[in-house]
Design an enzyme around this catalytic site. Sequence first.
Site, PDB file in Angstrom:
ATOM      1  N   GLU A 205      24.408 107.419 114.301  1.00  0.00           N
ATOM      2  CA  GLU A 205      24.081 105.923 114.234  1.00  0.00           C
ATOM      3  C   GLU A 205      22.712 105.736 114.916  1.00  0.00           C
ATOM      4  O   GLU A 205      22.298 104.380 114.595  1.00  0.00           O
ATOM      5  CB  GLU A 205      25.535 105.180 114.841  1.00  0.00           C
ATOM      6  CG  GLU A 205      26.547 105.325 113.807  1.00  0.00           C
ATOM      7  CD  GLU A 205      26.557 104.637 112.912  1.00  0.00           C
ATOM      8  OE1 GLU A 205      25.858 103.674 112.603  1.00  0.00           O
ATOM      9  OE2 GLU A 205      27.417 105.010 111.706  1.00  0.00           O
ATOM     10  N   SER A 481      91.002  92.673 118.364  1.00  0.00           N
ATOM     11  CA  SER A 481      91.559  93.591 119.230  1.00  0.00           C
ATOM     12  C   SER A 481      90.651  94.404 120.399  1.00  0.00           C
ATOM     13  O   SER A 481      91.066  95.187 121.015  1.00  0.00           O
ATOM     14  CB  SER A 481      92.223  94.833 118.482  1.00  0.00           C
ATOM     15  OG  SER A 481      93.407  94.427 117.664  1.00  0.00           O
TER      16      SER A 481
END
Length: 780
Positions: A205, A481
């Site tokens: 780059e 229950s």
Amino acid sequence: MTKKVVSKQGAKKAPSKAKPRKKSSAKKVSPGWKRKVWSISWKLGVIAIAAVSIYSIYLDQIIARKFEGQKWHLPAQVFSRSMALYPGAAVSHSQLISELKLLGYRKVSNPRQVGEFSASRTRVDLWRRPFLHPQGDQAEQRVMISFDSQGVDSVVRTEDHRQLAVFHLEPVLLDRIITGDGEDRLFVKAAKMPPAIIEALILVEDRSFYEHHGVNPLAILRALMVNISAGRTVQGGSTLTQQLAKNFFLSSKRSLVRKAREALMALIIDFRYGKDEILEAYLNEVYMGQDKARGVHGMGLASQFYFGRPIAELTLSQQAFLVAVIKGPSYYNPWRYPERVQERRDLVLRLLMEGEKISVAQYKAAAESPLGLRKSDRPVHQKLPAFFAVVKHELARRFGDTLLKQSGIKVYTTLDPMAQEAAEKSVKKVMARLGKNIKQLQVGMVLTDKASAGIAAMVGDKSPGYKGYNRAVEIRRPIGSLIKPFVYGTALMQGDKYNLATPLKDRPITLKNGQGKTWSPQNVTRKFSGEVPLLTGLKKSMNVPTVNLGMAIGVSSVATTLDKAGWREPISEYPSMLLGAVNGSPLMVAQVYQTIADHGRYRRLSSITAVLDKDNNPLPVSNIPQSQAMDPATNFLVQYAMTQVVQSGTATRLGKAFPGKVLAGKTGTSNDSRDSWFAGFDERNVAAIWVGRDDNGKTGLYGSNGAMAVYQNFLENRPPISLRRTPVNGVVNAHFDRTTGKAMEAGCANTIALPALAASYHPAINCGEPLSWWQKLTGG
């Protein structure tokens, strides 16, 4: 001679001969145009310089605020629990290996570096990564972990063969909570970046990065000539500093004004800051791809996004790929265009070789190696809408509403990724099967870690990734229950009156309230047995004996027990409450069953263990409330009864599915089979599951074939660890007459052995005969 006088007025001038005007030999010379141009130019130049100077000062202030303040708003990182390994830990060999694979560890024949492990049938040789733990930095470490049938047997440090008391794995990064611009990044200091990435970046780059002052005129001129020759843009002349200026401050729109501003900002950045600081900012800012709606920025996050592991562990080939993809993350998408990516990666590798940064052998090996991409079905971040909703709520409650707006915080949660994965699989599979016959069926599921009282997993919809109504937390349905263990537990606290063998009446009963309304509870079978032992009443989930017991001990006493166990919503103290006419959610049920699983100790369930600020300092937080809700000895009896539910009660199907495993559970069904419930636990996790319809319609499901089916499938995905029924002070192995429930001596006929409270176990008869004074004195 007389002279003639003539007045002036009357006198006439004699005509005079006019002299001709001389013609000018040349035009008059004006200031030169050059002098005027120069005058205007230098004035305009001064104005321009002043304007540029003022504008530069303005830009300098913008740049300074960015570089010297907070460069990025780093998303809050949310981590799972850190798996703790120690002698006796309820972690199996296969579960550890699954965890290591989830963390991205590589399985090899012999670990040679961090991030690798090997495994035999009973051992795992692990080279752990360094990581940040809420209790402090954890260095890399190599250990040998041995297993037995109960879980972890030992953890030995390879370096000095020392056995460790506790050893932590790094937590899984679940997600990053993004509250700002949709950018996602994982900050990594330049010093922690692999050198090959930095070398390749500069070669590809910006080769003169360390020589220029932010702008490289020769590169710009060279790019211009190449582009003119090609007739299109094929090369850029921007330096890394210019790219950083564009990414930080400017749009991607191309114009001469933007390019000039970019160059000016690059000059300022280069003047003010060192090359290493610029490079670090670039490596963490550069755009590296798109993860759906999230922009992937920086090399650190790109490493996780593409390869699923930390950047320090990437191969040379993978490092080259990261540099290669900068040119165009969409164009070089490795899952869509693998040929393009390989060609570009090989170019980066060749430049490294030509720049003598790597050898020819390294180049060949890297160019021939596969990329090793993350599997596309393995998410970068977890979809956990139900759990994350709880986390955000708890963060706001414990740390304030603005916490998530702070940059760089780290949230450590209680989530167990393996439990979550197993829960989601079970929900999808079972709900798909049940949903074929029952329309609009939904589910809510909560799992807790028995040892820590943390929420280990949560599912709020039959589609676990759906972000919406969270049934694990928000529903309020009759729990049926599931309340019965608290009814029987309240009775067993009165050891002088009740034990597991105490007979309970199972005869028709009618109750009348103050308004004259009557209620006649029925057993599911619509039959009555006359009398049943207390244990049978619970394990068979019989309604009439439960109501008789509850009325004898008092409805308010049961409500108090439930409250102490962690039920934090109002309870209507009516007899119907004894059969579960109490509305709750899976999270509320998980809370009270966690208390039973944890030896009667109440600890408020939580989803967060620690929060660190951007400087990795822990935020102060109050301790999680806890108390002893039920005496450990009494709680032991309740646990025992719940194991019998699985062994020979309403959850027998579960026990048969896992022979040899000791599990505890309780099924629950509301009136007309509208709600199916199950709650239970093994040595590691407590589960609470609801299955029903959002419109409260009938499902025809019981607890045993609805919610329990989800739990059973969960255990198939995540094999259970048997409950360790360790002796508890105050509990003895007692003997009772099967018919009368009276305490008996060992060896007597028609007796049953059951655990009982030692303080209340007083066998007064010897096989039907009163004990003599000598027998009482000698104990037999």
